[in-house]
Design a protein around this motif. Structure first.
Motif: not given
Length: 408
Positions: A321-330, A396-404, A332-340
């Motif tokens: 869920f965290a990975t999928d949410a990051a794909d959607e919200l983060l 948490g992921i929503g807050a990170v998206a807002t901050l970025l 597009p803001l230049g965040v990349r996944l650094a985990s498998p």
């Protein structure tokens, strides 16, 4: 997909979560809206308040020194056996709770290389936790050993092929982390153990980021040695003692290097020379930290109720869920996944990367959103299955998206 979509998605997962009833068992922190650092320090359990008061008034306050004879003397092996049965997939008589992770690593690394006659190499990797690498550096210098350093993909981890490529007749010990502390990569414990053994080497696994969140069996894998902390997914609190695992077979091959009175055959004989206790007790050195063991006992009760297989299943669901949410919200803001991305290759945390994450993490903490930062650019989302909700991850992921996000 918007944040509201992610939040609604999280609510549906929470409603269907078979372990959701356990979350209220943990102490709530005022002003914390999303605790995403359970892989560094687990939340305390409410039940621990009563346990500590009872310990103060009863075993310590009332029974005083008599408690050593009545219960404390056997606590390191009894609690060790419980950790083994509930989280390590191993039988009794192979696990102790005693020292810090670093001290236990020193004991077992030193014991392994001292018992490896004619072998003078230790295999470790550049991505391993600093204390593991520092201990190996020190012992190698003491004993005149060579270090073979693996350099795995930073977004992944060490594979069995990596190990096969470097082990040989000079290899005394392979020391690796089951889950990489940066990327969350889950190593193939069975295949890597087999690769080390094929070369005639022992293997020591650091289980700090896998114990209590990954379902595995040290006995079935034929692991020689293992060490793990108890303040992450076992919620033992800051500075809670680590555990050490020495298989029955390894107990016959190695001798621990820190001879202390509590590892002696008769600690209270006060004899003129050291005679080791039989079995796993010989790997204890000084007086065990009985008081510091207490909080993890409540978490072990909870692990027993939930079952490690169910805990692992929720861990996979949370990190996915965290990975999928990051794909959607983060993303597009230049965040990349650094985990498998494959959950079968991932432990209990997800690492995301962005050049601004040091500053973002500090600002998130001010807002009651608590992930952690690992240089140079990694934000780790550590998800403890029994205390973390999907809604918390979404916040948490929503807050990170807002901050970025750039200000309008």
């Amino acid at each position: 997909m918007t944040y509201d979509d992610i939040a609604a998605w999280a609510d549906r997962f929470d409603a269907a979560d078979p372990l959701a009833a356990h979350a209220p068992a943990f102490v709530e922190a005022d002003g914390v809206h999303a605790y995403l650092d359970g892989n560094s320090l687990g939340r305390p359990l409410k039940a621990t308040r009563d346990r500590l008061v009872d310990f103060l008034d009863g075993a310590w306050g009332e029974r005083l020194i008599r408690s050593w004879d009545e219960q404390w003397f056997h606590a390191p092996t009894e609690v060790g056996d419980r950790i083994a049965a509930l989280t390590l997939g191993s039988g009794p008589g192979q696990t102790i709770v005693a020292d810090s992770t670093t001290v236990l690593l020193y004991k077992l690394v030193r014991a392994a290389v001292d018992g490896a006659e004619g072998r003078d190499e230790i295999v470790i990797d550049t991505g391993n936790f600093p204390t593991d690498r520092f201990v190996v550096e020190g012992i190698a210098a003491e004993r005149g050993l060579r270090i073979r350093m693996l350099d795995p993909d930073p977004a992944g981890g060490v594979t069995a092929d990596d190990v096969r490529a470097v082990v040989g007749e000079r290899t005394a010990l392979v020391l690796l982390s089951h889950v990489a502390y940066r990327s969350g990569h889950l190593a193939d414990l069975v295949a890597i153990t087999e690769a080390a053994h094929t070369a005639g080497a022992m293997v020591l696994w650091d289980l700090c980021h896998s114990v209590g969140v990954v379902d595995f069996s040290l006995d079935d894998a034929g692991v020689d040695l293992a060490v793990g902390c108890t303040y992450k997914y076992l919620n033992g609190g800051p500075g809670s003692p680590a555990f050490g695992y020495v298989s029955h077979m390894a107990q016959d091959r190695i001798t621990q290097p820190i001879q202390g009175w509590m590892g002696a055959a008769d600690p209270f004989a006060m004899g003129p020379s050291y005679v080791a206790a039989d079995g796993i007790r010989a790997f204890i050195s000084g007086t065990p930290p009985i008081l510091a063991m207490q909080p993890m006992l409540d978490m072990l009760d909870l692990v027993e109720q939930a079952g490690i297989a169910a805990i692992r299943a929720k861990s996979v669901a949370l990190t996915t869920f965290a990975t999928d949410a990051a794909d959607e919200l983060l993303a597009p803001l230049g965040v990349r996944l650094a985990s498998p991305r494959d959950p079968d290759l991932r432990g209990g945390h997800v690492t995301l990367a962005h050049p601004d994450f040091r500053e973002v993490t500090a600002r998130a903490w001010q807002q009651g959103v608590i992930p952690d930062f690992r240089p140079p650019d990694g934000l780790r989302i550590g998800l403890s299955p029994l205390s973390t909700t999907f809604a918390e991850v979404a916040r948490g992921i929503g807050a990170v998206a807002t901050l970025l996000s750039p200000e309008p």
